[in-house]
Design an enzyme around this catalytic site. Structure first.
Site, PDB file in Angstrom:
ATOM      1  N   ASP A   1       4.734   2.933  13.816  1.00 18.98           N
ATOM      2  CA  ASP A   1       3.552   2.613  13.011  1.00 18.98           C
ATOM      3  C   ASP A   1       3.148   3.885  12.265  1.00 18.98           C
ATOM      4  OD1 ASP A   1       0.945   2.124  12.075  1.00 18.98           O
ATOM      5  OD2 ASP A   1       0.546   0.716  13.712  1.00 18.98           O
TER       6      ASP A   1
ATOM      7  N   TYR B   1      -8.870  -1.002  -1.513  1.00 22.26           N
ATOM      8  CA  TYR B   1      -7.424  -0.960  -1.800  1.00 22.26           C
ATOM      9  C   TYR B   1      -7.181  -0.097  -3.044  1.00 22.26           C
ATOM     10  CZ  TYR B   1      -2.667  -2.348  -3.003  1.00 22.26           C
ATOM     11  OH  TYR B   1      -1.332  -2.332  -3.328  1.00 22.26           O
TER      12      TYR B   1
HETATM   13  P1  NDP Z   1       5.159  -6.439   2.079  1.00 22.13           P
HETATM   14  O1  NDP Z   1       3.988  -6.873   2.897  1.00 22.13           O
HETATM   15  O2  NDP Z   1       6.232  -7.440   1.812  1.00 22.13           O
HETATM   16  O3  NDP Z   1       5.827  -5.146   2.737  1.00 22.13           O
HETATM   17  C1  NDP Z   1       5.058  -4.120   3.308  1.00 22.13           C
HETATM   18  C2  NDP Z   1       5.937  -3.264   4.214  1.00 22.13           C
HETATM   19  O4  NDP Z   1       5.124  -2.216   4.764  1.00 22.13           O
HETATM   20  C3  NDP Z   1       6.505  -4.047   5.383  1.00 22.13           C
HETATM   21  O5  NDP Z   1       7.863  -3.692   5.552  1.00 22.13           O
HETATM   22  C4  NDP Z   1       5.685  -3.572   6.583  1.00 22.13           C
HETATM   23  O6  NDP Z   1       6.507  -3.539   7.739  1.00 22.13           O
HETATM   24  C5  NDP Z   1       5.324  -2.142   6.160  1.00 22.13           C
HETATM   25  N1  NDP Z   1       4.122  -1.663   6.827  1.00 22.13           N
HETATM   26  C6  NDP Z   1       2.844  -2.103   6.642  1.00 22.13           C
HETATM   27  N2  NDP Z   1       2.008  -1.453   7.478  1.00 22.13           N
HETATM   28  C7  NDP Z   1       2.784  -0.582   8.197  1.00 22.13           C
HETATM   29  C8  NDP Z   1       2.495   0.355   9.220  1.00 22.13           C
HETATM   30  N3  NDP Z   1       1.251   0.548   9.690  1.00 22.13           N
HETATM   31  N4  NDP Z   1       3.521   1.086   9.732  1.00 22.13           N
HETATM   32  C9  NDP Z   1       4.776   0.894   9.284  1.00 22.13           C
HETATM   33  N5  NDP Z   1       5.108   0.047   8.304  1.00 22.13           N
HETATM   34  C10 NDP Z   1       4.117  -0.704   7.783  1.00 22.13           C
HETATM   35  O7  NDP Z   1       4.536  -5.904   0.716  1.00 22.13           O
HETATM   36  P2  NDP Z   1       5.191  -5.225  -0.581  1.00 22.13           P
HETATM   37  O8  NDP Z   1       6.651  -5.094  -0.467  1.00 22.13           O
HETATM   38  O9  NDP Z   1       4.632  -5.917  -1.747  1.00 22.13           O
HETATM   39  O10 NDP Z   1       4.478  -3.800  -0.512  1.00 22.13           O
HETATM   40  C11 NDP Z   1       5.156  -2.570  -0.526  1.00 22.13           C
HETATM   41  C12 NDP Z   1       4.288  -1.540  -1.226  1.00 22.13           C
HETATM   42  O11 NDP Z   1       4.097  -1.934  -2.572  1.00 22.13           O
HETATM   43  C13 NDP Z   1       2.882  -1.391  -0.640  1.00 22.13           C
HETATM   44  O12 NDP Z   1       2.557  -0.016  -0.620  1.00 22.13           O
HETATM   45  C14 NDP Z   1       1.996  -2.141  -1.626  1.00 22.13           C
HETATM   46  O13 NDP Z   1       0.679  -1.659  -1.642  1.00 22.13           O
HETATM   47  C15 NDP Z   1       2.732  -1.834  -2.909  1.00 22.13           C
HETATM   48  N6  NDP Z   1       2.454  -2.745  -4.016  1.00 22.13           N
HETATM   49  C16 NDP Z   1       2.680  -4.087  -3.894  1.00 22.13           C
HETATM   50  C17 NDP Z   1       2.419  -4.921  -4.965  1.00 22.13           C
HETATM   51  C18 NDP Z   1       2.550  -6.413  -4.876  1.00 22.13           C
HETATM   52  O14 NDP Z   1       1.982  -7.110  -5.739  1.00 22.13           O
HETATM   53  N7  NDP Z   1       3.293  -6.945  -3.919  1.00 22.13           N
HETATM   54  C19 NDP Z   1       1.975  -4.374  -6.255  1.00 22.13           C
HETATM   55  C20 NDP Z   1       1.747  -2.964  -6.249  1.00 22.13           C
HETATM   56  C21 NDP Z   1       2.014  -2.186  -5.182  1.00 22.13           C
HETATM   57  P3  NDP Z   1       6.069  -4.060   9.206  1.00 22.13           P
HETATM   58  O15 NDP Z   1       5.139  -5.190   9.031  1.00 22.13           O
HETATM   59  O16 NDP Z   1       7.388  -4.409   9.840  1.00 22.13           O
HETATM   60  O17 NDP Z   1       5.454  -2.843   9.820  1.00 22.13           O
HETATM   61  C1  8X3 Z   2      -0.883  -4.925  -5.716  1.00 20.12           C
HETATM   62  C2  8X3 Z   2      -1.198  -5.440  -7.078  1.00 20.12           C
HETATM   63  O1  8X3 Z   2      -2.968  -6.380  -8.622  1.00 20.12           O
HETATM   64  O2  8X3 Z   2      -3.167  -6.921  -6.260  1.00 20.12           O
HETATM   65  O3  8X3 Z   2      -1.017  -3.553  -5.604  1.00 20.12           O
HETATM   66  O4  8X3 Z   2      -3.673  -4.729  -7.030  1.00 20.12           O
HETATM   67  S1  8X3 Z   2      -2.824  -5.873  -7.230  1.00 20.12           S
END
Ligand code: NDP
Ligand code: 8X3
Length: 255
Positions: free
Chosen positions: A60, A153
């Protein structure tokens, strides 16, 4: 094991952007260290790919001690990390700040800001000693703009943007490249997490327009890390065509 291939460490590789990035880097000859908290998903990924190409670490990132011992447990040859993708992160909740839940705030701040720092601090020292490396921080359009109900966020992703700039200044003397990648709406588990497992509500976020795919962001990350060594892509903002700014999405009527 092919020890001549590059090594990438991707945090949050159990789903979404991290998982797609792992796949693309593996396809391009990288060995990858994949992290996350869901051990069963990490095991599945290790079994899916050729032996020796994937190393998994289950921890984590909010816990500094767990993070430190997981990273230090890497065999010496896996510590020669060429690329770190700081991807693990989340949004939890969507409300006006005065209605916000402290547990949501703490989780986002501890994961998106402090977790990113805990991992980067250790890997950056290895890169600094090797005078080689590239750190890609996954920010967000929420780190460039602010939207109503996104308050905390957005604040965490603005912090990621600031840390990306600071890291670039502080790591340039050691030949370490720093890139910020800032996506708009990507359909992953992101909204399921944001809405506490409500998959219907999560699905509605992406209805009526063509959202980005995790593979689109992986493609951008690969573009950044595959430039010639003297070229650093500082910052990329990647949006769905239908989402010109964070708070506007042009949806077609799907009824
Ligand atoms: P997902 O929820 O699909 O993936 C998130 C990943 O982060 C998972 O693999 C999860 O693994 C891991 N994670 C979360 N919390 C922890 C923790 N405490 N310790 C270790 N691992 C952790 O989301 P996305 O792929 O969309 O997100 C990836 C990144 O992209 C994030 O930083 C998000 O803010 C960013 N992002 C996403 C956008 C979107 O619209 N989807 C847009 C802009 C940015 P597990 O649960 O196995 O720990
Ligand atoms: C994720 C995209 O638009 O929800 O970072 O902030 S938005």
């Amino acid at each position: 094991m092919n020890t001549s291939s590059k090594i990438a460490l991707i945090t949050g590789a159990t789903s979404g952007i991290g998982k797609a990035t792992a796949q693309l880097l593996l396809n391009n000859g990288y060995r990858v260290i994949l992290t996350g908290r869901r051990i069963e998903l990490l095991n599945e990924l290790r079994e899916k790919y050729p032996e020796g190409s994937v190393h998994i670490l289950c921890f984590d990132i909010r816990n500094s001690q767990e993070t430190e011992s997981a990273l230090n447990s890497l065999p010496q040859e896996w510590k020669k990390i060429d690329v770190l993708v700081n991807n693990a992160g989340l949004a939890w909740g969507l409300s006006q700040f005065y209605d916000g839940k402290i547990e949501h705030w703490d989780t986002m701040i501890d994961t998106n800001i402090k977790g990113l720092l805990y991992v980067s601090r250790i890997v950056a020292m290895w890169m600094k000693d090797a005078e080689n490396g590239h750190i890609v921080n996954i920010g967000s359009i929420a780190g460039k703009e602010v939207y109503s109900n996104g308050n905390v966020y957005c604040a965490t992703k603005h912090a990621v943007d600031a840390l990306t700039k600071a890291m670039r200044i502080e790591m340039a003397p050691f030949n370490v490249r720093i890139t910020g990648v800032h996506p708009g709406a990507v359909e992953t588990e992101f909204s399921i997490v944001r809405f506490d497992g409500d998959t219907e509500k999560a699905k509605s976020v992406y209805q009526g327009f063509e959202n980005l795919l995790a593979e689109d962001i992986a493609d951008a990350i690969f573009y950044c890390v595959s430039r010639k060594p003297h070229v650093n892509i500082n910052d990329l903002v990647i949006m769905p065509t239908a989402q010109p700014v964070a708070s506007i999405i042009h949806r077609k009527n799907t009824n």
